[in-house]
Design an enzyme around this catalytic site. Structure first.
Site, short mmCIF file in Angstrom:
data_model
loop_
_atom_site.label_atom_id
_atom_site.label_comp_id
_atom_site.label_asym_id
_atom_site.label_seq_id
_atom_site.Cartn_x
_atom_site.Cartn_y
_atom_site.Cartn_z
N GLY A 18 0.73 -1.01 0.31
CA GLY A 18 -0.03 -0.31 0.25
C GLY A 18 1.24 1.36 0.39
CG PHE A 21 -2.06 9.79 3.65
CD1 PHE A 21 -0.78 10.76 3.46
CD2 PHE A 21 -3.47 10.30 3.78
CE1 PHE A 21 -1.77 11.22 3.37
CE2 PHE A 21 -4.04 10.97 2.69
CZ PHE A 21 -3.05 11.77 2.35
CB VAL A 86 -1.43 -7.36 -1.66
CG1 VAL A 86 -0.96 -8.84 -1.19
CG2 VAL A 86 0.06 -7.62 -2.30
CD GLU A 182 -15.30 17.43 3.31
OE1 GLU A 182 -14.47 18.24 3.74
OE2 GLU A 182 -14.58 15.72 2.15
CG ASP A 320 -7.95 4.26 6.81
OD1 ASP A 320 -7.66 5.06 7.78
OD2 ASP A 320 -8.47 4.24 6.28
CB ALA A 331 -4.74 11.66 7.05
C1 LIG Z 1 -13.54 10.22 0.43
C2 LIG Z 1 -12.42 10.17 1.56
C3 LIG Z 1 -13.02 11.17 2.57
C4 LIG Z 1 -11.10 11.95 3.38
N1 LIG Z 1 -11.13 13.06 4.72
C5 LIG Z 1 -10.44 12.76 5.25
C6 LIG Z 1 -10.28 14.74 5.95
O1 LIG Z 1 -10.10 15.38 5.18
N2 LIG Z 1 -9.08 14.23 6.59
C7 LIG Z 1 -8.51 13.19 7.26
O2 LIG Z 1 -7.42 12.92 8.53
N3 LIG Z 1 -9.07 11.46 6.48
C8 LIG Z 1 -9.61 11.54 6.05
N4 LIG Z 1 -10.11 10.37 5.06
C9 LIG Z 1 -9.04 9.31 5.52
C10 LIG Z 1 -7.96 9.28 5.40
O3 LIG Z 1 -7.26 9.50 3.96
C11 LIG Z 1 -7.42 8.33 4.97
O4 LIG Z 1 -7.35 8.04 6.84
C12 LIG Z 1 -6.24 7.17 4.64
O5 LIG Z 1 -5.83 7.53 3.18
C13 LIG Z 1 -5.64 6.08 5.24
O6 LIG Z 1 -4.73 5.57 5.01
P1 LIG Z 1 -4.28 4.16 4.68
O7 LIG Z 1 -1.97 4.50 4.09
O8 LIG Z 1 -3.99 3.28 5.78
O9 LIG Z 1 -4.81 3.71 3.51
P2 LIG Z 1 -5.15 4.27 1.84
O10 LIG Z 1 -4.88 5.99 1.87
O11 LIG Z 1 -6.40 3.83 1.93
O12 LIG Z 1 -4.27 3.41 1.09
C14 LIG Z 1 -3.68 2.38 0.65
C15 LIG Z 1 -3.66 1.95 -0.40
O13 LIG Z 1 -3.43 0.20 -0.68
C16 LIG Z 1 -3.27 0.29 -1.59
N5 LIG Z 1 -3.64 -1.54 -1.86
C17 LIG Z 1 -5.08 -1.70 -1.63
N6 LIG Z 1 -4.99 -3.27 -0.90
C18 LIG Z 1 -3.77 -4.05 -2.15
C19 LIG Z 1 -4.24 -4.87 -2.34
N7 LIG Z 1 -4.64 -5.42 -2.17
N8 LIG Z 1 -2.27 -4.91 -2.82
C20 LIG Z 1 -1.62 -4.13 -3.33
N9 LIG Z 1 -2.01 -2.23 -2.79
C21 LIG Z 1 -3.42 -2.11 -2.13
C22 LIG Z 1 -4.41 1.24 -2.81
O14 LIG Z 1 -4.53 1.02 -3.96
C23 LIG Z 1 -3.93 2.35 -1.21
O15 LIG Z 1 -2.92 2.91 -2.81
C24 LIG Z 1 -11.10 10.21 3.68
C25 LIG Z 1 -11.05 9.20 3.27
C26 LIG Z 1 -11.75 9.01 2.37
C27 LIG Z 1 -12.03 8.10 1.32
#
Ligand SMILES: Cc1cc2nc3c(=O)[nH]c(=O)nc-3n(C[C@H](O)[C@H](O)[C@H](O)COP(=O)(O)OP(=O)(O)OC[C@H]3O[C@@H](n4cnc5c(N)ncnc54)[C@H](O)[C@@H]3O)c2cc1C
Length: 457
Positions: A18, A21, A86, A182, A320, A331
């Site tokens: 992934g 963030f 994955v 939003e 997440d 984030a």
């Molecule tokens: C519409 C929306 C608005 C948001 N607004 C806010 C906000 O205003 N403030 C805030 O703090 N947070 C906000 N968030 C939440 C924030 O974006 C998430 O908490 C953050 O992106 C989580 O990061 P992460 O790295 O855990 O997951 P993600 O950013 O979701 O990244 C996961 C990555 O893993 C990859 N992936 C998934 N499964 C697989 C697999 N099987 N194989 C290979 N790759 C894979 C995906 O392609 C992705 O790139 C918002 C989320 C959304 C959807």
């Protein structure tokens, strides 16, 4: 022995699943370490999800919020980016199994694994709603919503049947958290401020935006004061809020909603958007089973205070997908947990010392309500209105990935703010065909044939 002593023999192999963030910040924490990192993602970009709704409503382009992972990490000499999905993790053999584009199966051996695969939209057991009510998690979702929203005004303009026209001019948003608020606010704003002078047979400003949620107010996570302010702004924008409502059915022409009294009411709507919940992806269940880990109600994997899975100090879950102390899926949690997981590996391969348990520093959260109006909650501080909007602006400029994207977004916001401009509204003829297919197929009806220039009742 927890300490890994391979330096000088063969670099320590770290696989990060992934590039959101969590994954990106983990890679950044390991930038100067003697490790060989493979960052595997099924998308080729790092996505700034908090601004997806602006792509969905025509303000920003997808390129402004999605930076190619290779570009972001090009100066990280120890990182190799791999475009693959994955599908399995062999915990005993310490291998990640992934599918390359085209379907070839590959394995990636690791000494340390960081899983940062995020969550997906949840329809609470009703996945069949997804075909009519797209969620908002990816660039593809944002572009689908964009063509649905702007397509709806086009269909309303050419519709000959007043009922059909009304249906196209009705938008339903399920969910009153930040994303729902939003989206709902932006649809009313684009209808009243951007599109109002562009159509000849409809009044875009008459577009209705209905919002449904099972709770009692919007943005409850921001506390009662900011929640009340958000409700007042949404009311002024013309959003019709229905709280204590459970959506029981969605189809091509609208949705069924059960109210607090237990009565189910039908709402005709040409566009239904889903912003109501998230759940961990199947990868989490697969990993939990293989590693003997526990999942919470949303399917997220419960981790120890050092973010690893019990019994597996070589596997960390961040962002997440991790479940720890009921931390929210935001984030900032993903960034801080990603940094921690990277640092922890640095310590293990360096001096072998263990880090103090992960501690989250809540830097606050923000939600955009309308032009020049947002709410920000940061520790004891609460801002709303223009002050909130300035706070929102600062946070988003600070965290948007890439200097060029920051400058581009600021210029676009300036144009959107001063001239109500939304430049990102194009969709192709094929996409219009697809919209018609989705709408017409279940009912076998003809496509609207009203030619431009024909007057409407
Ligand atoms: C519409 C929306 C608005 C948001 N607004 C806010 C906000 O205003 N403030 C805030 O703090 N947070 C906000 N968030 C939440 C924030 O974006 C998430 O908490 C953050 O992106 C989580 O990061 P992460 O790295 O855990 O997951 P993600 O950013 O979701 O990244 C996961 C990555 O893993 C990859 N992936 C998934 N499964 C697989 C697999 N099987 N194989 C290979 N790759 C894979 C995906 O392609 C992705 O790139 C918002 C989320 C959304 C959807």
């Amino acid at each position: 022995m927890d300490r890994i002593a391979r330096i000088g023999v063969q670099p320590h192999r770290v696989v990060i699943v992934g590039g959101g963030f969590g994954g990106l910040f983990a890679a950044q924490a390991l930038r100067r370490s003697n490790v060989a990192i493979t960052l595997v993602d099924r998308a080729q970009h790092h996505l700034f999800q908090p601004l997806l709704y602006q792509v969905a409503t025509g303000i920003l382009s997808e390129g402004q919020i999605a930076a190619p992972l290779r570009d972001v990490l090009k100066r990280h000499r120890n990182v190799e980016c791999l475009l693959a999905e994955v599908v399995d993790i062999d915990v005993a053999a310490r291998k990640v199994v992934a599918l390359r584009p085209g379907g070839e199966r590959i394995t990636l051996p690791y000494d340390d694994l960081i899983v940062a695969a995020g969550v997906r939209q949840s329809y609470f057991g009703h996945d069949e709603f997804a075909q009519w009510a797209p969620g908002l998690k990816t660039i593809a979702d944002a572009l689908t919503i964009r063509r649905k929203v702007f397509g709806a005004f086009e269909f309303a303009e050419s519709a000959t049947d007043p009922d059909e026209q009304r249906r196209w001019l009705t938008f339903a948003v399920v969910g009153a958290g930040p994303t729902g608020v939003e989206l709902a606010g932006q649809i009313r704003e684009l209808a009243t401020r951007t599109l109002h002078a562009e159509f000849r047979h409809i009044r875009p400003e008459d577009a209705r935006v209905l919002m449904f949620d099972g709770c009692s107010a919007p943005l409850t996570s921001f506390g009662p004061k900011l929640s009340a302010k958000a409700a007042a702004v949404l009311r002024d924008l013309g959003v019709e809020m229905h709280f204590g409502s459970i959506v029981t059915g969605v189809d091509a022409e609208g949705l069924d909603v059960r109210d607090q009294a237990g009565t189910t009411v039908r709402h005709e709507a040409g566009t239904v958007l889903w912003a109501a919940g998230v759940e961990a992806p199947p990868l989490a269940e697969m990993l939990a089973k293989a590693a003997g880990a526990v999942q919470d109600r949303a399917g997220r994997i419960e981790v120890r205070p050092d973010l690893t899975i019990p019994g597996h100090p070589e596997i960390a879950i961040v962002g997440d997908m991790m479940s720890l102390h009921k931390l929210p899926g935001v984030a900032e949690v993903a960034m801080q947990s990603g940094l921690y997981a990277g640092r922890r590996i640095r310590h293990r391969i360096g001096d072998g010392k263990s880090l103090a348990p992960f501690r989250y520093y809540d830097l606050g959260s923000a939600a955009y309500l309308a032009r020049g109006n947002a709410v920000v909650s940061a520790g004891p501080l609460r801002f709303a209105g223009f002050a909130g909007w300035l706070g929102w602006l600062f946070i988003h400029i600070a965290f948007l990935t890439g200097f060029r994207n920051r400058v581009g977004a600021v210029l676009t916001w300036a144009a959107a703010f001063t001239r109500d401009a939304r430049r990102e509204r194009a969709f192709t003829t094929q996409q219009i065909e697809r919209l018609h297919d989705v709408y017409d197929a279940p009912r076998g009806r003809d496509r609207p044939t009203n030619a431009p220039g024909q007057s409407q009742p």
